[in-house]
Design an enzyme around this catalytic site. Structure first.
Site, PDB file in Angstrom:
ATOM      1  N   CYS A   1     -16.389   1.422  -0.075  1.00 37.35           N
ATOM      2  CA  CYS A   1     -15.164   0.669   0.359  1.00 37.35           C
ATOM      3  C   CYS A   1     -15.078   0.303   1.277  1.00 37.35           C
ATOM      4  CB  CYS A   1     -14.208   1.221  -0.258  1.00 37.35           C
ATOM      5  SG  CYS A   1     -13.956   2.874  -0.381  1.00 37.35           S
TER       6      CYS A   1
ATOM      7  N   ARG B   1       0.695  -1.491   0.459  1.00 38.81           N
ATOM      8  CA  ARG B   1       0.092   0.094   0.440  1.00 38.81           C
ATOM      9  C   ARG B   1       0.892   1.165   0.135  1.00 38.81           C
ATOM     10  NH1 ARG B   1      -5.663   1.256   3.450  1.00 38.81           N
ATOM     11  NH2 ARG B   1      -6.064  -0.393   1.725  1.00 38.81           N
TER      12      ARG B   1
ATOM     13  N   GLN C   1     -10.056  -4.140  -3.992  1.00 35.83           N
ATOM     14  CA  GLN C   1     -10.945  -3.720  -3.286  1.00 35.83           C
ATOM     15  C   GLN C   1     -12.061  -3.548  -4.384  1.00 35.83           C
ATOM     16  OE1 GLN C   1     -11.993  -2.194  -0.517  1.00 35.83           O
ATOM     17  NE2 GLN C   1     -13.548  -2.695  -1.421  1.00 35.83           N
TER      18      GLN C   1
ATOM     19  N   ARG D   1     -13.682  -8.697   0.166  1.00 36.63           N
ATOM     20  CA  ARG D   1     -12.364  -7.977   0.912  1.00 36.63           C
ATOM     21  C   ARG D   1     -11.512  -9.728   0.535  1.00 36.63           C
ATOM     22  NH1 ARG D   1      -9.796  -3.166   1.000  1.00 36.63           N
ATOM     23  NH2 ARG D   1      -8.176  -4.229   0.719  1.00 36.63           N
TER      24      ARG D   1
ATOM     25  N   HIS E   1      -7.078   1.080  -7.000  1.00 35.66           N
ATOM     26  CA  HIS E   1      -7.387   0.181  -5.407  1.00 35.66           C
ATOM     27  C   HIS E   1      -8.032  -0.816  -5.836  1.00 35.66           C
ATOM     28  CE1 HIS E   1      -7.775  -1.367  -1.307  1.00 35.66           C
ATOM     29  NE2 HIS E   1      -8.860  -1.083  -0.798  1.00 35.66           N
TER      30      HIS E   1
ATOM     31  N   ASP F   1     -16.823   7.159  -1.618  1.00 35.44           N
ATOM     32  CA  ASP F   1     -15.867   7.121  -1.691  1.00 35.44           C
ATOM     33  C   ASP F   1     -15.957   8.591  -0.731  1.00 35.44           C
ATOM     34  OD1 ASP F   1     -13.808   6.190   0.067  1.00 35.44           O
ATOM     35  OD2 ASP F   1     -12.589   6.185  -1.874  1.00 35.44           O
TER      36      ASP F   1
HETATM   37  N1  NVA Z   1     -10.158   6.325  -1.126  1.00 36.83           N
HETATM   38  C1  NVA Z   1      -9.709   6.035  -0.560  1.00 36.83           C
HETATM   39  C2  NVA Z   1      -9.943   5.079  -0.570  1.00 36.83           C
HETATM   40  C3  NVA Z   1      -9.775   4.016   1.056  1.00 36.83           C
HETATM   41  C4  NVA Z   1     -10.129   2.629   0.965  1.00 36.83           C
HETATM   42  C5  NVA Z   1      -8.279   6.647   0.008  1.00 36.83           C
HETATM   43  O1  NVA Z   1      -7.154   6.422  -0.564  1.00 36.83           O
HETATM   44  O2  NVA Z   1      -7.848   7.022   1.145  1.00 36.83           O
HETATM   45  N1   CP Z   2     -11.543  -0.123   1.660  1.00 36.87           N
HETATM   46  C1   CP Z   2     -10.307  -0.242   2.583  1.00 36.87           C
HETATM   47  O1   CP Z   2      -8.452  -1.000   1.758  1.00 36.87           O
HETATM   48  O2   CP Z   2     -10.313  -0.277   3.813  1.00 36.87           O
HETATM   49  P1   CP Z   2      -8.416  -0.722   4.582  1.00 36.87           P
HETATM   50  O3   CP Z   2      -8.354   1.230   4.331  1.00 36.87           O
HETATM   51  O4   CP Z   2      -8.821  -0.197   5.987  1.00 36.87           O
HETATM   52  O5   CP Z   2      -7.442  -1.048   4.420  1.00 36.87           O
END
Ligand code: NVA
Ligand code: CP
Length: 307
Positions: free
Chosen positions: A263, A101, A131, A291, A128, A223
């Protein structure tokens, strides 16, 4: 299958369908896969926080007979200047797969180029895909099909919007994005999505009118308005996203049997009203559960020895 799982755009429709089918099977019959990654190790690099991704990957690899190693932002030498390329090559000498990540999408791409083992994108600023694979599994569970449905994403043209565009276009779903002015999805992603959609017979609608995007949709998805790394913009975004909340009025524009998706994490009262996310149309916890199953399908396909 490609070596890595970095973007759904790299996967064929057939490969995505196979992963979704495997995710269904893993969910129905987890014991059949309990040694699929026996003795294998997944390194999990996190440059940002996580609940779902971290816990579902660590649990998932364990359930497949392997182990996960959590590598947080200050645990490894990346933050002290060790290069992505060196990190990738060293990790590949120890582990069987890497999940990452990251902020810059190019970092996860570079990991993939430099690691001889599979690299899985656990979220970048651009995409992502894990997801969205779980989301395709969830939609397929709820509707029994994917092709021909209308998937409306309301809000920021962010990593979720981009992976949804690719995922929908690949499986022949019609996709609409309703975004505030100045927060459109990346034009390169939209161009690529239109090319993919033309191949698979789906429609792509990008609009600044959220109600137009939501009209007759089978899925309404949203989101957070401020993604990880954008905290400085939070106040400004709160103003700019006014009118883009998914609430009962917006759900009313969708088809009667429509579902609500997110998500997570969610901010009730901002991008979604509490009555919608906690109401009967919401499937957000099924998404979160899936997931685990979808990522087990990814690990079995990329790392597993016998499937
Ligand atoms: N768009 C959000 C998704 C989190 C799962 C982020 O990048 O923070
Ligand atoms: N939806 C998702 O990726 O959640 P987290 O940021 O908690 O991993």
């Amino acid at each position: 299958m490609p070596k890595d799982f970095i973007s759904l755009a790299d996967y064929s429709t057939e490969q995505i369908r196979k992963l979704v089918d495997l995710a269904h099977d893993v969910k129905r019959n987890p014991r059949a896969y309990r040694d699929a990654c026996e003795g294998q190790t997944l390194a999990m690099i996190f440059q940002k926080p996580s609940l779902r991704t971290r816990v579902s990957f660590q649990t998932g690899i364990y359930q497949l007979g392997g182990q996960g190693i959590y590598l947080g932002p200050t645990d490894i030498q990346l933050h002290r200047g060790e290069t992505i390329a060196d990190t990738a090559q060293v990790l590949a000498r120890y582990v069987d797969g890497i999940m990452a990540r990251v902020f810059a999408h190019s970092d996860v791409v570079e990991l993939g180029v430099n690691a001889s083992v599979p690299v899985i994108n656990g979220l970048s600023d651009l995409l992502h895909p894990c997801q969205v694979l779980a989301d395709l599994q969830t939609v397929s569970e709820k509707f029994g099909r994917l092709q021909g449905l209308k998937f409306a994403y309301i809000g920021d043209g962010n990593n979720m919007a981009h992976s949804i565009l690719y995922g929908c276009a690949k499986v022949g779903m019609n996709v609409a994005v309703g975004h505030p002015h100045g927060y459109a999805p990346d034009p390169d992603v939209v161009t690529r999505t239109r090319e993919l959609a033309a191949l698979h017979g789906s429609a792509v609608q990008i609009t600044a009118d959220p109600m137009e995007a939501a009209a007759d949709a089978d899925i309404i998805y949203t989101d957070v308005w401020t993604s990880m790394g954008q905290e400085d913009e939070a106040k400004e975004r709160l103003k700019r996203f006014e009118g883009f909340q998914v609430n009962a009025n917006m759900m009313g524009a969708a088809n009667p049997g429509a579902i609500f998706m997110h998500c997570l994490p969610a901010h009730r009262g901002e991008e979604v009203s509490a009555d919608v996310i906690d109401g009967p149309q919401s499937v957000v916890f099924d998404q979160a559960e899936n997931r685990l199953h979808a990522q087990k399908a990814i690990m079995i396909s990329l790392m597993g020895r016998r499937h």
